[in-house]
Enzyme design. Structure first.
Site, short mmCIF file in Angstrom:
data_model
loop_
_atom_site.label_atom_id
_atom_site.label_comp_id
_atom_site.label_asym_id
_atom_site.label_seq_id
_atom_site.Cartn_x
_atom_site.Cartn_y
_atom_site.Cartn_z
N ASP A 157 42.34 47.22 35.05
CA ASP A 157 43.62 47.71 35.59
C ASP A 157 44.59 47.98 34.44
OD1 ASP A 157 45.49 47.82 38.15
OD2 ASP A 157 46.61 46.80 36.57
N TYR A 164 52.01 50.50 30.43
CA TYR A 164 51.53 49.43 29.55
C TYR A 164 51.28 49.91 28.11
CZ TYR A 164 50.43 47.19 34.07
OH TYR A 164 50.48 46.68 35.34
N HIS A 182 53.34 53.32 40.72
CA HIS A 182 53.61 51.98 40.19
C HIS A 182 54.71 51.24 40.95
CE1 HIS A 182 53.05 49.68 36.15
NE2 HIS A 182 53.38 48.84 37.10
P1 NDP Z 1 48.54 36.68 35.72
O1 NDP Z 1 49.11 36.05 36.93
O2 NDP Z 1 47.16 37.23 35.74
O3 NDP Z 1 48.70 35.59 34.57
C1 NDP Z 1 48.34 35.77 33.26
C2 NDP Z 1 48.65 34.45 32.56
O4 NDP Z 1 47.76 33.43 33.05
C3 NDP Z 1 48.47 34.53 31.07
O5 NDP Z 1 49.56 33.81 30.51
C4 NDP Z 1 47.15 33.78 30.82
O6 NDP Z 1 47.22 33.10 29.58
C5 NDP Z 1 47.12 32.79 31.96
N1 NDP Z 1 45.73 32.51 32.40
C6 NDP Z 1 44.77 33.37 32.72
N2 NDP Z 1 43.65 32.75 33.10
C7 NDP Z 1 43.89 31.43 33.01
C8 NDP Z 1 43.12 30.27 33.26
N3 NDP Z 1 41.86 30.36 33.71
N4 NDP Z 1 43.68 29.06 33.05
C9 NDP Z 1 44.97 28.96 32.61
N5 NDP Z 1 45.75 30.02 32.35
C10 NDP Z 1 45.23 31.26 32.55
O7 NDP Z 1 49.63 37.79 35.26
P2 NDP Z 1 49.66 39.35 35.06
O8 NDP Z 1 51.07 39.78 35.12
O9 NDP Z 1 48.91 39.72 33.83
O10 NDP Z 1 48.95 39.97 36.33
C11 NDP Z 1 47.61 40.42 36.35
C12 NDP Z 1 47.54 41.93 36.21
O11 NDP Z 1 48.21 42.58 37.30
C13 NDP Z 1 48.26 42.50 34.98
O12 NDP Z 1 47.61 42.21 33.77
C14 NDP Z 1 48.37 43.95 35.35
O13 NDP Z 1 47.13 44.61 35.17
C15 NDP Z 1 48.73 43.83 36.83
N6 NDP Z 1 50.20 43.85 37.08
C16 NDP Z 1 50.70 44.83 37.91
C17 NDP Z 1 52.03 44.91 38.18
C18 NDP Z 1 52.54 45.99 39.06
O14 NDP Z 1 53.77 46.18 39.15
N7 NDP Z 1 51.67 46.73 39.74
C19 NDP Z 1 53.01 43.96 37.60
C20 NDP Z 1 52.40 42.97 36.76
C21 NDP Z 1 51.05 42.92 36.54
P3 NDP Z 1 46.11 33.34 28.40
O15 NDP Z 1 46.16 34.78 28.04
O16 NDP Z 1 46.62 32.43 27.33
O17 NDP Z 1 44.79 32.90 28.98
#
Ligand code: NDP
Length: 279
Positions: free
Chosen positions: A43, A48, A106
């Site tokens: 995604d 981004y 978006h």
């Molecule tokens: P998430 O809720 O997926 O959280 C990401 C965080 O969780 C990071 O800090 C990561 O840290 C941590 N994490 C991941 N896996 C684990 C685990 N197994 N244990 C502990 N911590 C963990 O946030 P996102 O905002 O990234 O949402 C996911 C995706 O959704 C985005 O990347 C994007 O593609 C999409 N998105 C879409 C939006 C929209 O408006 N349509 C808005 C925001 C996001 P670490 O890297 O240190 O593991």
């Protein structure tokens, strides 16, 4: 991997890899890692600014295009029929692809009807396999579904155990629009991953909180796209199909609902202004 069949018959992996807020270098490394451990759905969004890095990682992986499911999104500043056509071509070029599996509006800001006409045209031409929306609230979903020939296949929204979106999902089900969750982990900063009740459920199943959250979402037919920059967590987040939550677990999780976003009210006028200013 489990798949969902979207309202136009396209099959999409229930679990993919999210790439928000990763700089280009990190994106390249992370997407290569994600593809190497088994993710096939990625995604991204023009906002981004990492589509090029994703294109490079896809080429480096050597994985066949038809095995991948690539999603991108059109940004608010391009929400216009003619501009949307150009924005799509630019995303495709940066990703080095000749079609997208899914293309989303978006945010419901700007000329979303014009953008949808452009997306519908590209869909009919076969340049996009499915089109959808993101951050649409129930009223926008109803309006959009009734007033467009092609209905959105998906609505990608913030969703996790503290903000469960049951009412939104119910409305979407009436119109056969699938739900996809962003911030399944509350972006690691809104209390999801250190919640005591979720910790108890995770311990009971010998799983992590992250795995319980993803399993719970998938069980609700919600497509997930967790993001992690760490390979071991990417693997952990994929291993969520080998256990089931029981009714008491689900009842406990139901009680965690706060009814508000942990990341900010999207209907706040100041936030809408900020979205319009962002590029
Ligand atoms: P998430 O809720 O997926 O959280 C990401 C965080 O969780 C990071 O800090 C990561 O840290 C941590 N994490 C991941 N896996 C684990 C685990 N197994 N244990 C502990 N911590 C963990 O946030 P996102 O905002 O990234 O949402 C996911 C995706 O959704 C985005 O990347 C994007 O593609 C999409 N998105 C879409 C939006 C929209 O408006 N349509 C808005 C925001 C996001 P670490 O890297 O240190 O593991």
């Amino acid at each position: 991997m489990n798949f969902i069949t979207l309202n136009n018959g396209v099959k999409m992996p229930m679990l993919g890899y999210g790439t928000y807020n990763l700089d280009a270098k990190t994106t390249r490394r992370c997407v290569e890692d994600a593809l190497s451990v088994g993710y096939r759905s990625i995604d991204t969004a023009e906002f981004y600014k990492n589509e090029e890095a994703i294109g490079e990682a896809i080429i480096a992986s050597g994985i066949k295009r038809e095995e991948l499911f690539i999603t991108s999104k059109i940004w608010v500043s391009n929400m216009n029929e003619n501009v949307a056509l150009k924005a799509f071509e630019a995303s495709l070029k940066r990703l080095r692809l000749d079609y997208l599996d899914l293309y989303l509006i978006h945010w419901p800001v700007g000329d979303i009807y014009g953008a949808w006409r452009a997306m519908s045209k590209l869909y009919k031409e076969g340049k996009i396999k499915a089109i959808g929306v993101s951050n649409f609230l129930p009223d926008r979903i109803v309006d959009f579904c009734i007033n467009n020939e092609i209905k959105p296949a998906i609505n990608q929204v913030e969703c996790n155990p503290l903000y469960q979106r049951a009412n939104l999902q119910k409305v979407m089900q009436e119109y056969n629009v699938a739900m996809q969750s962003w911030a399944s982990f509350g972006q690691g900063r809104s209390g999801v991953l250190d919640n005591n009740e979720l910790a108890k459920i995770a311990k009971k199943h010998n799983k992590s909180i992250a795995q319980v959250v993803l399993n719970w979402l998938i069980e609700r037919d919600i497509v997930v796209i967790p993001k992690s920059t760490k390979k071991e967590r990417m693997i952990e987040n994929l291993n969520v199909f080998d256990f089931s939550l029981d009714e008491s677990d689900k009842a406990q999780i139901a009680k965690l609902e706060k009814g508000v976003s942990g990341l900010g009210n999207q209907q706040d006028p100041q936030r809408v202004k900020r979205l319009i200013e962002l590029r």
